[in-house]
Design a protein around this motif. Structure first.
Motif, short mmCIF file in Angstrom:
data_model
loop_
_atom_site.label_atom_id
_atom_site.label_comp_id
_atom_site.label_asym_id
_atom_site.label_seq_id
_atom_site.Cartn_x
_atom_site.Cartn_y
_atom_site.Cartn_z
N ARG A 138 111.69 -4.49 -11.44
CA ARG A 138 110.46 -3.72 -11.57
C ARG A 138 110.07 -3.68 -13.05
O ARG A 138 110.85 -3.22 -13.88
N PRO A 139 108.89 -4.18 -13.43
CA PRO A 139 108.53 -4.23 -14.84
C PRO A 139 108.27 -2.84 -15.41
O PRO A 139 107.88 -1.92 -14.68
N TRP A 140 108.47 -2.70 -16.71
CA TRP A 140 108.31 -1.39 -17.34
C TRP A 140 106.88 -0.88 -17.24
O TRP A 140 106.65 0.34 -17.19
N LEU A 141 105.92 -1.78 -17.19
CA LEU A 141 104.53 -1.48 -16.86
C LEU A 141 104.10 -2.43 -15.74
O LEU A 141 104.57 -3.56 -15.69
N PRO A 142 103.21 -2.00 -14.87
CA PRO A 142 102.79 -2.90 -13.80
C PRO A 142 101.96 -4.07 -14.33
O PRO A 142 101.35 -4.00 -15.40
N ILE A 143 101.94 -5.16 -13.57
CA ILE A 143 101.09 -6.30 -13.89
C ILE A 143 99.63 -5.85 -13.80
O ILE A 143 99.25 -5.10 -12.90
N GLY A 144 98.81 -6.30 -14.74
CA GLY A 144 97.41 -5.89 -14.76
C GLY A 144 96.62 -6.43 -13.58
O GLY A 144 96.92 -7.50 -13.04
N ASP A 152 102.27 5.79 -13.90
CA ASP A 152 102.88 4.62 -14.55
C ASP A 152 102.77 4.64 -16.07
O ASP A 152 103.29 3.73 -16.73
N LEU A 153 102.12 5.66 -16.63
CA LEU A 153 101.92 5.68 -18.07
C LEU A 153 103.25 5.76 -18.82
O LEU A 153 104.17 6.46 -18.41
N GLN A 154 103.31 5.05 -19.95
CA GLN A 154 104.46 5.10 -20.85
C GLN A 154 104.06 5.60 -22.25
O GLN A 154 104.89 6.15 -22.97
N ASP A 155 102.82 5.38 -22.64
CA ASP A 155 102.33 5.69 -23.97
C ASP A 155 102.32 7.21 -24.19
O ASP A 155 101.64 7.94 -23.46
N PRO A 156 103.05 7.72 -25.20
CA PRO A 156 103.11 9.17 -25.38
C PRO A 156 101.76 9.79 -25.71
O PRO A 156 101.47 10.92 -25.31
N GLU A 157 100.91 9.07 -26.41
CA GLU A 157 99.59 9.61 -26.73
C GLU A 157 98.74 9.73 -25.46
O GLU A 157 98.05 10.73 -25.25
N ALA A 158 98.78 8.72 -24.63
CA ALA A 158 98.01 8.76 -23.38
C ALA A 158 98.47 9.89 -22.48
O ALA A 158 97.66 10.59 -21.85
N PRO A 210 93.19 13.21 -19.27
CA PRO A 210 92.67 11.83 -19.16
C PRO A 210 91.68 11.49 -20.28
O PRO A 210 90.92 10.54 -20.15
N ARG A 211 91.68 12.25 -21.36
CA ARG A 211 90.66 12.08 -22.39
C ARG A 211 90.89 10.85 -23.26
O ARG A 211 89.95 10.30 -23.82
N THR A 212 92.15 10.43 -23.41
CA THR A 212 92.46 9.28 -24.25
C THR A 212 92.78 8.08 -23.36
O THR A 212 93.57 8.19 -22.42
N LEU A 213 92.15 6.95 -23.67
CA LEU A 213 92.38 5.74 -22.89
C LEU A 213 93.84 5.32 -22.92
O LEU A 213 94.39 4.87 -21.94
N GLY A 214 94.49 5.48 -24.06
CA GLY A 214 95.88 5.09 -24.18
C GLY A 214 96.02 3.61 -24.47
O GLY A 214 95.07 2.84 -24.42
N ARG A 215 97.25 3.22 -24.74
CA ARG A 215 97.53 1.86 -25.19
C ARG A 215 98.20 1.00 -24.13
O ARG A 215 98.34 -0.21 -24.30
#
Length: 538
Positions: free
Chosen positions: A424-430, A386-392, A397-402
């Protein structure tokens, strides 16, 4: 005329203002595509106004290919279709102003998107009208990049472009080419952008990654950190960044921006200045009356622990010396993990939210409240799929990401997506966010939401909290005691940030003096309970 009215008239609207940050992708979707939009913000402005904040800061909504979710701008004067239209923004602005809310927008002047028309022209050849609007350099004789500069998101600061037979510079993603602010034409183009939004009626600007805007024109290599850090996730962390950013000419450009803003009255300007030791830059960018109003501190955004000593040390850098700028503070934002998940591990979530918001609202400066902090939302765990953050994604798995701080706002407990969207949301509900939704908390008198509204009302009614000086009475272990003082008003703020009760000699107060209390025996004069605070007018 009362003191409150006369004192308020002495200050610009933004001084001491509480600002609410909105990450538009995740606030409210109104067109069913799973992404928040400007009309969604407009729809929810009543909620924001009910908090008692003074204004909103909206993260980028400009035309963009969204490779860095809006911080890669392809048209500084356009609204990306995913967020709506310029007319939608105008309606948002009108409604916000009708509710008494000021509107601050992000501006990204260090770089644009590679999809921007300016870059498309610049990369055509070395002689076009915008050939020098970006940062181009020939390769070394062996074909390698011009120097050793590294990009924040990994890899060199340089990408080869066959059209020009040169490298172009980028401090972030390769799709975010560096603008050449040493070129006065580029400065003027950005000034024109700012004027465009001022003419539409915005009330202020947050300047993103400001210290990355100017670089060493001699392109000298950055020195290595000594000793070299271990287990880094990116080569960027192995260098001292003395040449690829933070050039001393940047305040000259800021004076040009300030001169423009002054034409429009009390326009608020706040700089984001990332880095491990940004204090000198923050001071330079906000010095006197000719630069920006404020700088956005990172002292708390990535801190793994909240300590009394850290709070006192950070505040002591901004005590109001002559010529000093006005500070702004945040404990969470769209780039940093939510503070209630970093601090007070094992404590009830509502207590965490109350303590962190109370402290934020008591600091000298402008509190910046990130969407969801009024609810006490914890950091979400985002699965790799489900990740969207390019850095993450690049450093997994070393970077927590945003992404864990960017999940959709929960408006209602019922429904598949907590009232954020029908799609469907762009990121899932927390995780656990549904139980903290607005509709659950709005009528609960002991909720984090009710407490945050009370805090804002207390701050709005106290000149000491809004404008006053800060003086520390006790900073010992987890105990933090300070006064906020303005003219004839003194407010005492007592915090125990630890898990054990603290015995102290602080004088007790009468119940009628107490403005805010969390976990505190209101008549106590010796013991300060674990994870508690008390704010009282003396």
């Amino acid at each position: 005329m009362s003191n409150a009215i006369s004192s308020k008239s002495l200050h610009p609207w933004w001084k001491g203002a509480v600002i609410y940050q909105i990450y538009p992708r995740s606030y409210q979707d109104t067109n069913g595509d799973g992404v928040g939009d400007l009309n969604g913000i407009t729809q929810r402005l009543d909620h924001i106004a009910s908090l008692g904040v003074d204004g909103i800061w909206i993260s980028p909504f400009f035309t963009s290919p969204m490779k860095d979710f809006g911080y890669d701008v392809a048209d500084y004067c356009g609204v990306d279709p995913v967020f709506g239209t310029l007319e939608d923004f105008d309606r948002l602005l009108e409604r916000a102003h009708a509710l008494g809310l000021k509107v601050i927008i992000d501006q990204v002047y260090a770089h644009s998107s590679d999809a921007h028309a300016w870059f498309a022209e610049s990369r055509q050849d070395r002689t076009n009208a915008r050939a020098d609007w970006y940062v181009w350099k020939d390769p070394k004789p062996d074909g390698t990049p011009p120097n050793n500069w590294q990009a924040v998101f990994g890899g060199p600061c340089w990408t080869w472009d066959a059209r020009r037979q040169q490298y172009f510079m980028h401090n972030f993603l390769p799709s975010q080419p560096q603008l050449n602010l040493h070129n006065l034409e580029v400065q003027q183009a950005l000034i024109d952008v700012m004027r465009f939004w001022l003419d539409r009626g915005v009330d202020g600007f947050r300047l993103d990654a400001l210290n990355f805007s100017l670089f060493d024109p001699e392109f000298r290599n950055n020195p290595a950190k000594s000793p070299a850090p271990r287990n880094v996730s990116r080569p960027f962390d192995l260098q001292e960044h003395v040449h690829n950013q933070s050039h001393p000419d940047l305040p000259v450009f800021l004076r040009r921006l300030r001169a423009l803003m002054d034409e429009y009255g009390d326009i608020f300007s706040v700089a984001e200045v990332p880095g491990p030791q940004p204090l000198m830059e923050m001071r330079a960018y906000t010095e006197g009356e000719a630069h920006l109003n404020s700088a956005y501190s990172f002292d708390f955004l990535y801190a793994k622990r909240l300590s009394a000593e850290a709070v006192a040390a950070s505040q002591s850098n901004w005590l109001g010396a002559p010529g000093e700028g006005w500070p702004s503070w945040a404990f969470s934002n769209h780039d940093a993990p939510r503070c209630v998940s970093r601090w007070f591990d094992g404590v009830d979530e509502t207590v965490r939210a109350k303590l962190t918001n109370a402290l934020l609202f008591c600091l000298r400066g402008n509190p910046i409240l990130y969407q969801g902090e009024e609810l006490g939302l914890p950091q979400a765990e985002i699965a790799y799929k489900d990740l969207q953050d390019p850095e993450a994604i690049a450093n997994w798995p070393r970077t927590l990401g945003r992404d864990g701080a960017r999940t959709p706002m929960p408006w209602s407990e019922a429904g598949p997506h907590c009232g954020f969207t029908e799609a469907r949301p762009w990121l899932p509900i927390g995780q656990g966010h549904a139980a903290l939704a607005v509709d659950i908390q709005k009528d609960e008198p002991h909720s984090a939401l009710a407490f945050t509204r009370h805090l804002a009302a207390v701050r709005a009614g106290s000149e000491a909290l809004r404008y006053g000086d800060i003086a520390f009475q006790e900073v010992s272990g987890d105990l933090l005691v300070f006064h906020r003082v303005y003219e004839n008003e003194t407010v005492k703020c007592v915090f125990n940030l630890g898990s054990a009760e603290v015995t102290t000699s602080i004088a007790g107060v009468s119940p009628e003096q107490i403005l805010v209390s969390v976990g505190f025996d209101e008549t106590a004069d010796k013991g300060v309970p674990a994870y508690s605070c008390r704010i009282a007018r003396l």
